[in-house]
Scaffold this motif. Structure first.
Motif, PDB file in Angstrom:
ATOM      1  N   LYS A  10       0.810  -2.765  12.921  1.00 50.40           N
ATOM      2  CA  LYS A  10       0.336  -2.150  11.686  1.00 50.40           C
ATOM      3  C   LYS A  10      -0.690  -3.074  11.045  1.00 50.40           C
ATOM      4  O   LYS A  10      -0.448  -4.263  10.894  1.00 50.40           O
ATOM      5  CB  LYS A  10       1.501  -1.904  10.743  1.00 50.40           C
ATOM      6  CG  LYS A  10       2.479  -0.857  11.260  1.00 50.40           C
ATOM      7  CD  LYS A  10       3.517  -0.535  10.221  1.00 50.40           C
ATOM      8  CE  LYS A  10       4.553   0.475  10.611  1.00 50.40           C
ATOM      9  NZ  LYS A  10       4.402   1.261  11.772  1.00 50.40           N
ATOM     10  N   LYS A  14      -5.888  -4.424   1.675  1.00 49.40           N
ATOM     11  CA  LYS A  14      -5.424  -4.611   0.297  1.00 49.40           C
ATOM     12  C   LYS A  14      -6.431  -5.451  -0.476  1.00 49.40           C
ATOM     13  O   LYS A  14      -6.952  -6.440   0.045  1.00 49.40           O
ATOM     14  CB  LYS A  14      -4.066  -5.321   0.336  1.00 49.40           C
ATOM     15  CG  LYS A  14      -3.276  -5.285  -0.929  1.00 49.40           C
ATOM     16  CD  LYS A  14      -1.862  -5.812  -0.651  1.00 49.40           C
ATOM     17  CE  LYS A  14      -0.947  -5.561  -1.795  1.00 49.40           C
ATOM     18  NZ  LYS A  14       0.420  -6.039  -1.507  1.00 49.40           N
ATOM     19  N   ALA A  21       2.824  -9.036  -1.156  1.00 47.72           N
ATOM     20  CA  ALA A  21       4.181  -8.510  -1.022  1.00 47.72           C
ATOM     21  C   ALA A  21       4.729  -8.904   0.345  1.00 47.72           C
ATOM     22  O   ALA A  21       3.956  -9.059   1.296  1.00 47.72           O
ATOM     23  CB  ALA A  21       4.161  -6.991  -1.180  1.00 47.72           C
ATOM     24  N   PRO A  22       6.041  -9.057   0.474  1.00 44.75           N
ATOM     25  CA  PRO A  22       6.619  -9.447   1.764  1.00 44.75           C
ATOM     26  C   PRO A  22       6.227  -8.515   2.911  1.00 44.75           C
ATOM     27  O   PRO A  22       6.009  -8.960   4.030  1.00 44.75           O
ATOM     28  CB  PRO A  22       8.128  -9.402   1.514  1.00 44.75           C
ATOM     29  CG  PRO A  22       8.278  -9.565   0.041  1.00 44.75           C
ATOM     30  CD  PRO A  22       7.065  -8.931  -0.572  1.00 44.75           C
ATOM     31  N   GLU A  23       6.117  -7.224   2.633  1.00 43.80           N
ATOM     32  CA  GLU A  23       5.766  -6.268   3.692  1.00 43.80           C
ATOM     33  C   GLU A  23       4.311  -6.387   4.154  1.00 43.80           C
ATOM     34  O   GLU A  23       3.919  -5.758   5.137  1.00 43.80           O
ATOM     35  CB  GLU A  23       6.085  -4.821   3.268  1.00 43.80           C
ATOM     36  CG  GLU A  23       5.352  -4.344   2.040  1.00 43.80           C
ATOM     37  CD  GLU A  23       6.085  -4.604   0.716  1.00 43.80           C
ATOM     38  OE1 GLU A  23       5.669  -4.025  -0.290  1.00 43.80           O
ATOM     39  OE2 GLU A  23       7.045  -5.412   0.681  1.00 43.80           O
ATOM     40  N   ASP A  24       3.503  -7.197   3.467  1.00 46.80           N
ATOM     41  CA  ASP A  24       2.116  -7.423   3.897  1.00 46.80           C
ATOM     42  C   ASP A  24       2.063  -8.133   5.245  1.00 46.80           C
ATOM     43  O   ASP A  24       1.078  -8.035   5.954  1.00 46.80           O
ATOM     44  CB  ASP A  24       1.346  -8.266   2.873  1.00 46.80           C
ATOM     45  CG  ASP A  24       1.056  -7.533   1.578  1.00 46.80           C
ATOM     46  OD1 ASP A  24       1.244  -6.293   1.531  1.00 46.80           O
ATOM     47  OD2 ASP A  24       0.654  -8.202   0.614  1.00 46.80           O
ATOM     48  N   GLY A  25       3.098  -8.898   5.562  1.00 47.18           N
ATOM     49  CA  GLY A  25       3.091  -9.629   6.819  1.00 47.18           C
ATOM     50  C   GLY A  25       2.078 -10.762   6.788  1.00 47.18           C
ATOM     51  O   GLY A  25       2.033 -11.554   5.842  1.00 47.18           O
ATOM     52  N   ARG A  27      -1.281 -12.181   6.080  1.00 47.63           N
ATOM     53  CA  ARG A  27      -2.402 -11.844   5.188  1.00 47.63           C
ATOM     54  C   ARG A  27      -3.646 -12.653   5.566  1.00 47.63           C
ATOM     55  O   ARG A  27      -3.575 -13.870   5.704  1.00 47.63           O
ATOM     56  CB  ARG A  27      -2.013 -12.113   3.736  1.00 47.63           C
ATOM     57  CG  ARG A  27      -0.965 -11.120   3.238  1.00 47.63           C
ATOM     58  CD  ARG A  27      -0.439 -11.479   1.864  1.00 47.63           C
ATOM     59  NE  ARG A  27      -1.473 -11.711   0.870  1.00 47.63           N
ATOM     60  CZ  ARG A  27      -1.981 -10.780   0.066  1.00 47.63           C
ATOM     61  NH1 ARG A  27      -1.555  -9.542   0.142  1.00 47.63           N
ATOM     62  NH2 ARG A  27      -2.906 -11.096  -0.819  1.00 47.63           N
ATOM     63  N   GLN A  99       3.447  -9.583  13.681  1.00 48.00           N
ATOM     64  CA  GLN A  99       3.725  -9.159  12.302  1.00 48.00           C
ATOM     65  C   GLN A  99       2.693  -8.122  11.875  1.00 48.00           C
ATOM     66  O   GLN A  99       1.592  -8.092  12.412  1.00 48.00           O
ATOM     67  CB  GLN A  99       3.568 -10.332  11.330  1.00 48.00           C
ATOM     68  CG  GLN A  99       4.462 -11.508  11.521  1.00 48.00           C
ATOM     69  CD  GLN A  99       4.072 -12.587  10.518  1.00 48.00           C
ATOM     70  OE1 GLN A  99       4.339 -12.445   9.335  1.00 48.00           O
ATOM     71  NE2 GLN A  99       3.425 -13.632  10.992  1.00 48.00           N
ATOM     72  N   PRO A 100       3.005  -7.335  10.859  1.00 51.05           N
ATOM     73  CA  PRO A 100       1.947  -6.501  10.277  1.00 51.05           C
ATOM     74  C   PRO A 100       0.829  -7.425   9.790  1.00 51.05           C
ATOM     75  O   PRO A 100       1.084  -8.577   9.426  1.00 51.05           O
ATOM     76  CB  PRO A 100       2.635  -5.824   9.085  1.00 51.05           C
ATOM     77  CG  PRO A 100       4.091  -5.904   9.370  1.00 51.05           C
ATOM     78  CD  PRO A 100       4.278  -7.160  10.186  1.00 51.05           C
ATOM     79  N   THR A 102      -2.348  -7.735   7.037  1.00 49.77           N
ATOM     80  CA  THR A 102      -2.999  -7.179   5.854  1.00 49.77           C
ATOM     81  C   THR A 102      -4.337  -7.862   5.683  1.00 49.77           C
ATOM     82  O   THR A 102      -4.401  -9.090   5.533  1.00 49.77           O
ATOM     83  CB  THR A 102      -2.134  -7.351   4.585  1.00 49.77           C
ATOM     84  OG1 THR A 102      -0.915  -6.615   4.774  1.00 49.77           O
ATOM     85  CG2 THR A 102      -2.854  -6.811   3.355  1.00 49.77           C
TER      86      THR A 102
END
Length: 128
Positions: A10, A14, A21-25, A27, A99-100, A102
Motif C-alpha cells: 500500500k 499525505k 499516524a501509525p498506519e502511515d507505515g 513515511r 510496510q505501507p 506514505t
C-alpha cells in the motif's frame, strides 16, 4: 520479497501538514524543499527522498498550475524513467521492508502534486 507481498503493498499520499499516524507505515518526504514550519519530529520520516522529487526546473515551470498538470505528469514520469531514478525507487521500496509507504509532500494542492505521480510509478514498479 515474495510476489504476493508486493501485490499487497500500500502506498499512500499525505500532506506534510497532516499529523503522522501509525498506519502511515514508512513515511518518505518527496519534496526537494523542506516544508515550512515542520520539524523532523513532526514529520516522523523514514527518509527524505529529495532526489526523487521533480527537478528544480520542472518544479518551477509547473508552479502547481492545474492547466499544466497533464504536461507536468508526462515530464516528471520522463525524469523518473532514468536508470538512476529507477534505482532510487527500488531502494525506497526495499527500505520500507513491506510496510505501507506514505509519500509526504508540502504542496497545498492535494490533486496536482508530484506525490500522486510518484505513487502511481512506485505502485507499478512494486508489481514487477
Amino acid at each position: 520479497m515474495p510476489h504476493k507481498e508486493r501485490e499487497s503493498l500500500k502506498i499512500f499520499v499525505k500532506r506534510a501538514y497532516e499529523d503522522a499516524a501509525p498506519e502511515d507505515g514508512y513515511r518518505v518526504l518527496v519534496d526537494r524543499l523542506w516544508p515550512r514550519g515542520r520539524s523532523k519530529e513532526m514529520l516522523a520520516l523514514g527518509q527524505w527522498a529529495r532526489d526523487l522529487a521533480p527537478s528544480a526546473a520542472l518544479r518551477k515551470w509547473f508552479g502547481h498550475t492545474p492547466t499544466r498538470w497533464k504536461a507536468f505528469q508526462q515530464r516528471y514520469r520522463f525524469e523518473l524513467d532514468a536508470e538512476e531514478q529507477q534505482q532510487r525507487m527500488r531502494s525506497l521500496l526495499a527500505d520500507a521492508k513491506g510496510q505501507p509507504i506514505t509519500l509526504v509532500y508540502g504542496a497545498k494542492d492535494e490533486e496536482h502534486n508530484q506525490a500522486i505521480v510518484l505513487q502511481d510509478v512506485l505502485s507499478h514498479l512494486s508489481e514487477e
